[in-house]
Write a protein that holds these residues in place. Structure first.
Motif, PDB file in Angstrom:
ATOM      1  N   ALA A  37     -24.977   4.384 -12.906  1.00  7.36           N
ATOM      2  CA  ALA A  37     -26.596   4.244 -13.706  1.00  7.36           C
ATOM      3  C   ALA A  37     -27.281   3.076 -13.126  1.00  7.36           C
ATOM      4  O   ALA A  37     -26.999   1.832 -13.425  1.00  7.36           O
ATOM      5  CB  ALA A  37     -26.632   4.638 -15.219  1.00  7.36           C
ATOM      6  N   GLY A  38     -28.553   3.363 -13.115  1.00  4.24           N
ATOM      7  CA  GLY A  38     -29.157   2.114 -12.092  1.00  4.24           C
ATOM      8  C   GLY A  38     -29.600   1.812 -11.063  1.00  4.24           C
ATOM      9  O   GLY A  38     -30.276   1.274 -10.282  1.00  4.24           O
ATOM     10  N   THR A  40     -29.978   2.981  -6.475  1.00  4.99           N
ATOM     11  CA  THR A  40     -31.120   3.696  -6.102  1.00  4.99           C
ATOM     12  C   THR A  40     -30.331   3.850  -5.246  1.00  4.99           C
ATOM     13  O   THR A  40     -29.845   3.764  -4.328  1.00  4.99           O
ATOM     14  CB  THR A  40     -32.310   2.681  -5.872  1.00  4.99           C
ATOM     15  N   ARG A  87     -35.121   6.738  -6.275  1.00  6.12           N
ATOM     16  CA  ARG A  87     -35.135   7.031  -7.377  1.00  6.12           C
ATOM     17  C   ARG A  87     -33.667   6.363  -7.656  1.00  6.12           C
ATOM     18  O   ARG A  87     -33.140   6.101  -7.546  1.00  6.12           O
ATOM     19  CB  ARG A  87     -34.344   8.818  -6.516  1.00  6.12           C
ATOM     20  N   GLU A  90     -29.415   8.021 -13.047  1.00  5.22           N
ATOM     21  CA  GLU A  90     -29.341   7.914 -14.929  1.00  5.22           C
ATOM     22  C   GLU A  90     -28.322   8.306 -14.797  1.00  5.22           C
ATOM     23  O   GLU A  90     -26.955   8.967 -14.004  1.00  5.22           O
ATOM     24  CB  GLU A  90     -30.910   8.645 -15.482  1.00  5.22           C
ATOM     25  N   ASP A  93     -26.121  11.726 -14.500  1.00  6.66           N
ATOM     26  CA  ASP A  93     -26.721  12.174 -12.881  1.00  6.66           C
ATOM     27  C   ASP A  93     -25.002  13.248 -12.462  1.00  6.66           C
ATOM     28  O   ASP A  93     -23.730  12.314 -12.501  1.00  6.66           O
ATOM     29  CB  ASP A  93     -27.337  11.496 -12.754  1.00  6.66           C
ATOM     30  N   ASP A 118     -21.922   9.182 -18.791  1.00  2.00           N
ATOM     31  CA  ASP A 118     -23.070   9.022 -19.984  1.00  2.00           C
ATOM     32  C   ASP A 118     -22.451   9.139 -21.416  1.00  2.00           C
ATOM     33  O   ASP A 118     -22.331  10.231 -21.636  1.00  2.00           O
ATOM     34  CB  ASP A 118     -23.933  10.174 -19.827  1.00  2.00           C
TER      35      ASP A 118
END
Length: 276
Positions: A37-38, A40, A87, A90, A93, A118
């Protein structure tokens, strides 16, 4: 030109495909180490390009007219051909990365899918991990089938049987695998589902990119206005796995796996044999 000369490579040509395959694998290894996450998708693209160029290759996706990136980065409902950019990934994903390298005039092509952890939504992650696992297993079922097939259609039948044996997921029919060699996309088509036509004979010199694209819901897709990104019409998540595989006189070798496919084929009792 005969079918044999158009799709079957010589032993010397198969050897020339080893390095682009390894460069492709290295690019996906680089991405795998950075998925979180984080980050691009553009950052992942840069890492893949660096890995390919460090091995003396070049990104072959950049040779496609109008495409300017090393990888396709497809997130969530994007199945294939997603364009890397700003993009930010997150938590939760599901991200498919398709990459390819050209080296010495020969090509490699492979894809892997990753699920971003997550902890706040374990059910979503579990569902997407299951989709990912089913898709990857179907790829290895297809590769295992190739090792003992008489004709290429047996690969698609094995992929479909694998997916159907574990799930009711959708199998894309508008996009399929392909031959690979001097060009990234060559004949013959490699279907991910059962077809009546036997297809070409599986014999030494055949090199194909096998790539199941599996979705949680309906397999119906559309292309976004960017002209590239393929998305599910119902918004369902997708997974995509791919390897380039060579058939030679002593067996098969997965060109885009550092171990030649040994780990993936072990459950099938198949030992890949290096291209001599």
């Amino acid at each position: 030109m005969s079918l044999r000369h158009s799709i079957y490579k010589s032993p010397a040509q198969l050897r020339l495909m080893l390095e682009p395959g390894l460069a492709t694998a290295a690019s996906l290894d680089a991405v795998a180490g950075a998925i979180r996450a984080g980050v691009t998708t553009a950052e992942l693209d840069a890492l893949a390009e660096q890995a390919i160029r460090s091995r003396g290759g070049a990104p072959n996706f950049m040779l496609e007219p109008g495409y300017h990136h090393t990888v396709c980065a497809s997130v969530n409902e994007e199945v294939v051909h997603g364009i890397p950019g700003e993009r930010v990934l997150e938590p939760g994903d599901i991200v498919s990365i398709d990459s390819g390298a050209i080296l010495g005039g020969w090509n490699g092509d492979a894809a892997r899918t990753f699920v971003v952890p997550d902890p706040a939504h374990p059910q979503v992650v579990a569902e997407r991990n299951r989709l990912n696992d089913v898709t990857e297993r179907s790829l290895w079922h297809g590769i295992a089938a190739l090792s003992r097939a008489s004709h290429l259609n047996e690969v698609g039948a094995a992929i479909e049987d694998s997916v159907r044996g574990e799930s009711d997921y959708g199998i894309l029919t508008d996009y399929v695998g392909h031959g690979i060699g001097r060009r990234m996309h060559e004949d013959p088509p490699v279907f991910n589902y059962r077809v009546r036509q036997k297809g070409p004979e599986v014999r030494p010199g055949l090199v194909v990119a096998i790539e199941p694209m599996i979705v949680i819901g309906s397999p119906d897709t559309s292309v976004r206005e960017d002209g590239w990104t393929v998305v599910t019409d119902d918004g369902g998540a997708a997974a995509h796995w791919e390897h380039s595989v060579a058939v030679h006189k002593d067996g098969i070798w997965v060109l885009t796996a550092a171990d030649g496919g040994a780990a993936g084929l072990a459950p099938f009792g198949i030992t890949p044999v290096p291209v001599a």
